[in-house]
Write a protein that holds these residues in place. Structure first.
Motif, PDB file in Angstrom:
ATOM      1  N   VAL A   6       0.723  -1.247  -0.066  1.00 39.47           N
ATOM      2  CA  VAL A   6      -0.044   0.155   0.079  1.00 39.47           C
ATOM      3  C   VAL A   6       0.945   1.184  -0.186  1.00 39.47           C
ATOM      4  N   GLN A   7       0.819   2.082  -0.975  1.00 43.04           N
ATOM      5  CA  GLN A   7       1.370   3.594  -0.988  1.00 43.04           C
ATOM      6  C   GLN A   7       0.251   4.622  -0.856  1.00 43.04           C
ATOM      7  N   TRP A   8       0.825   5.670   0.111  1.00 40.60           N
ATOM      8  CA  TRP A   8      -0.082   6.789   0.312  1.00 40.60           C
ATOM      9  C   TRP A   8       0.579   7.953   0.000  1.00 40.60           C
ATOM     10  N   ARG A   9      -0.285   9.133  -0.224  1.00 38.29           N
ATOM     11  CA  ARG A   9       0.070  10.274  -0.289  1.00 38.29           C
ATOM     12  C   ARG A   9      -1.024  11.272   0.184  1.00 38.29           C
ATOM     13  N   LEU A  10      -0.729  12.723   0.211  1.00 41.13           N
ATOM     14  CA  LEU A  10      -1.980  13.414   0.786  1.00 41.13           C
ATOM     15  C   LEU A  10      -1.967  14.526  -0.444  1.00 41.13           C
ATOM     16  N   ARG A  11      -3.250  14.782  -0.895  1.00 42.43           N
ATOM     17  CA  ARG A  11      -3.497  15.585  -1.646  1.00 42.43           C
ATOM     18  C   ARG A  11      -4.367  16.985  -0.820  1.00 42.43           C
TER      19      ARG A  11
ATOM     20  N   THR B 257      -8.142  -0.435  -9.440  1.00 41.13           N
ATOM     21  CA  THR B 257      -7.347   0.567 -10.278  1.00 41.13           C
ATOM     22  C   THR B 257      -5.863   0.663 -10.069  1.00 41.13           C
ATOM     23  N   SER B 258      -5.065   0.919 -10.931  1.00 45.66           N
ATOM     24  CA  SER B 258      -3.757   1.168 -10.607  1.00 45.66           C
ATOM     25  C   SER B 258      -3.555   2.843 -10.400  1.00 45.66           C
ATOM     26  N   ASP B 259      -4.574   3.494 -10.621  1.00 47.20           N
ATOM     27  CA  ASP B 259      -4.407   4.853 -10.374  1.00 47.20           C
ATOM     28  C   ASP B 259      -4.473   5.214  -8.888  1.00 47.20           C
ATOM     29  N   TRP B 260      -4.159   6.417  -8.805  1.00 43.77           N
ATOM     30  CA  TRP B 260      -4.062   7.006  -7.167  1.00 43.77           C
ATOM     31  C   TRP B 260      -5.450   6.990  -6.986  1.00 43.77           C
ATOM     32  N   THR B 261      -6.046   6.596  -5.711  1.00 44.12           N
ATOM     33  CA  THR B 261      -7.564   6.820  -5.231  1.00 44.12           C
ATOM     34  C   THR B 261      -7.727   7.526  -4.008  1.00 44.12           C
ATOM     35  N   ALA B 262      -8.498   8.620  -4.193  1.00 45.40           N
ATOM     36  CA  ALA B 262      -9.168   9.319  -2.886  1.00 45.40           C
ATOM     37  C   ALA B 262      -9.757   8.738  -1.985  1.00 45.40           C
TER      38      ALA B 262
ATOM     39  N   LEU C 136      -6.394  11.750   2.081  1.00 46.29           N
ATOM     40  CA  LEU C 136      -5.518  10.718   2.013  1.00 46.29           C
ATOM     41  C   LEU C 136      -5.832  10.141   0.534  1.00 46.29           C
ATOM     42  N   GLU C 137      -4.930   9.818  -0.062  1.00 46.97           N
ATOM     43  CA  GLU C 137      -4.795   9.050  -1.454  1.00 46.97           C
ATOM     44  C   GLU C 137      -4.041   7.832  -1.493  1.00 46.97           C
ATOM     45  N   ILE C 138      -4.574   6.897  -1.860  1.00 45.01           N
ATOM     46  CA  ILE C 138      -3.634   5.438  -1.742  1.00 45.01           C
ATOM     47  C   ILE C 138      -3.648   4.804  -3.218  1.00 45.01           C
ATOM     48  N   SER C 139      -2.570   3.892  -3.139  1.00 38.76           N
ATOM     49  CA  SER C 139      -2.572   3.043  -4.266  1.00 38.76           C
ATOM     50  C   SER C 139      -2.120   1.586  -3.933  1.00 38.76           C
ATOM     51  N   SER C 140      -2.777   0.749  -4.411  1.00 44.00           N
ATOM     52  CA  SER C 140      -2.464  -0.705  -3.996  1.00 44.00           C
ATOM     53  C   SER C 140      -3.177  -1.654  -4.834  1.00 44.00           C
TER      54      SER C 140
END
Length: 562
Positions: free
Chosen positions: A297-302, A315-320, A306-310
């Motif tokens: 699980v990868q994460w980032r902040l916009r 989907t392979s895109d970042w998800t809010a 919180l947005e994640i990718s896993s």
């Protein structure tokens, strides 16, 4: 991950037939028996026309067999969270058939006798599961998942927690397998890792001690609803390897109670039906509040979102997500939800759905659903009644009227998550922009507060009807044998309601004038409160009266803040 087997190969692999899979009523079920159960369900689903089948079972072993039977028959398993009438009615329009503990009118399938118990591998990319969660539109949201999304999450759980649990721990649980958390932790993870699952659910934490005594090493899959009320008689047991909690936030005081009575703090898992598992934490002190992302699980902040990718996502895109977060030393901390879905006793409840169900009653012009803090998470309703609503309210009485409205909600909500507290008002409290303020709405549920009905109001005068409910805490101890409403409570109510009705009332109390108490107000009595505000003098006059005559009156002087 020794002994771990990818679930798409579970029935097609070489697991020994004698290996224990589950316990049901104290009896062991081995892999050979489980394989034959799956084969019987596969035959039943294969013989049934259609693609989507709703599964609802109380027995977790039978559920697991039916689930894999549906998958191996190429069907999509649809998992409702309950079997309430409204849920079943909705499913009839969506699925092609049913299986499990459902009304006979659903014609649920039954497993067929089947001698062939060989299986081909499952297709990990097949979309063969639908789970439900509440949507912001008010309708339950169907979430389709590919098998690989589930299987990759199971691998992540074993990678993150397998060593602490050990290969021999059996699965005890207070949560249902019909929801994604229970499905993963009670069914899929133990099947992949070769751990023994239990057919029966623990309905109370008091059942944990005898369950541990009857077996060996175990882990507990629980919910915050149980872990925030740990029975004080429980004592730590070395056979308990780990405690997991998910489905909602665990109160801050719960980990300490779990350490005292279970011997450890729970491993809290954060995620949702949409995202799958995202992160975990185990709070042993004030410095352990941050969340650690699960493997893969990868994460980032916009901004704060919180947005994640896993690989748990579709989907392979970042998800809010619908959560706000901030960085922490271990990963991130959560700052609260940003949508209109709340969790009550670990059940996702759509506030929009509640509002829609009540508005169609024809009695309500406007309403707000309020989350109420306390030992138990609960919802309250603040409703502006129309003329027909007030007529029904007055004819039936508030209690019966509220129960009738609640009965409408019980067609689509569990009793544990349906609103229990009701406030019927003539207008919603609002700020200068005309927006209802959450703090003002929550204040309406203060147990010390009366529940007035506004009869008429102008910018400087108001008349209200108040029932002096016997449950008001102001009656306690005043006096034990003949309770009466204290004069100070009457004064407090006049000021409280005056401030709400007359926003320009000056902020500072100065003095009292002409205070009189002529007759007592006793429990159950209905009184009228008349208020008059003179802005030029900063004076609020009040008078309580009833069919018996005047009860109390006086004037309160206010001035600007010093």
């Amino acid at each position: 991950m020794s002994g771990f087997e990818d679930l798409h190969l579970l029935l097609a692999g070489s697991r020994p037939a004698a290996q224990a899979v589950a316990r049901c009523g104290g009896a062991a079920i081995d892999f050979g028996q489980f394989r034959r159960m799956v084969a019987g369900w596969r035959a039943a689903f294969a013989a049934a026309p259609g693609e989507r089948f709703a599964l609802y079972f109380e027995d977790t072993v039978e559920f697991a067999a039916a689930l894999f039977g549906a998958w191996h028959a190429g069907k999509c398993a649809v998992l409702p969270g309950d079997a309430l009438p409204a849920t079943v009615d909705r499913l009839v329009r969506y699925v092609d058939g049913f299986a499990g503990d459902l009304p006979a009118s659903c014609k649920p399938l039954a497993p067929l006798m089947q001698s062939r118990d060989t299986f081909a591998p499952l297709d990990p990319q097949a979309a063969q599961l639908v789970v439900y969660t509440s949507g912001s539109s008010g309708e339950p949201l169907a979430i389709a998942k590919r098998l690989e999304q589930l299987f990759s999450e199971v691998r992540a759980l074993e990678q993150a927690f397998g060593d602490r649990v050990g290969p021999d721990a059996e699965i005890l649980a207070t949560v249902s397998h019909q929801h994604i958390y229970g499905l993963l932790f009670r069914v899929l993870w133990p099947l992949a890792a070769g751990r023994v699952l239990h057919a029966e659910r623990l309905h109370y934490l008091e059942d944990l001690a005898p369950a541990l005594q009857a077996g060996g090493a175990a882990l507990l899959v629980a919910s915050p609803a149980h872990l925030k009320r740990v029975p004080p008689e429980l004592r730590p047991d070395a056979r308990l390897r780990a405690v997991f909690s998910s489905g909602g936030p665990l109160p801050d005081d719960a980990p300490a109670a779990c350490i005292a009575h279970l011997g450890m703090a729970p491993v809290e898992v954060y995620g949702s039906s949409e995202t799958g598992g995202v992160a975990w934490r185990q709070r042993s002190g004030p410095d352990s509040a941050g969340w650690t992302p699960l493997p893969d699980v990868q994460w980032r902040l916009r901004g704060e979102t919180l947005e994640i990718s896993s690989s748990h996502l579709d989907t392979s895109d970042w998800t809010a997500t619908q959560d706000r977060a901030a960085p922490s030393p271990t990963g991130f901390t959560l700052l609260g939800r940003a949508d209109r879905v709340v969790k009550i006793e670990e059940k996702r409840v759509s506030l929009a759905a509640i509002e829609q169900a009540l508005l169609v009653s024809g009695f309500i012009d406007e309403l707000r659903v309020v989350a109420l803090a306390g030992p138990r998470e609960q919802l309250g309703i603040v409703a502006v009644l129309n003329e027909a609503g007030w007529a029904a309210h007055d004819e039936a009485g508030k209690k019966v009227f509220a129960l009738d409205l609640r009965a409408r909600l019980l067609q689509q909500l569990d009793a544990s998550s349906a609103p229990r507290h009701w406030r019927f008002v003539s207008a919603l409290p609002s700020n200068s922009q005309g927006k209802a303020q959450q703090t003002a709405l929550q204040a309406l549920f203060d147990p010390r507060r009366p529940q007035p009905r506004l009869l008429e109001a102008t910018p400087t005068q108001a008349s209200l009807r108040i029932v002096a409910d016997a449950a008001l805490p102001q009656f306690d101890g005043h006096f034990p044998q003949h309770p009466v409403l204290p004069g100070v409570a009457q004064l407090e109510w006049a000021i409280l309601l005056g401030r709400e009705l007359f926003p320009t009332l000056p902020p500072t109390f100065l003095a009292l004038e002409g205070l009189k108490f002529q007759q007592v107000i006793t429990p159950g009595m209905t009184v009228t409160l008349n208020l008059e505000f003179k802005p030029e003098a900063g004076r609020l006059a009040f008078k309580y009266s009833s069919a018996r005559g005047p009860h109390a009156s006086g004037r309160v002087l206010f001035g600007p803040a010093s």
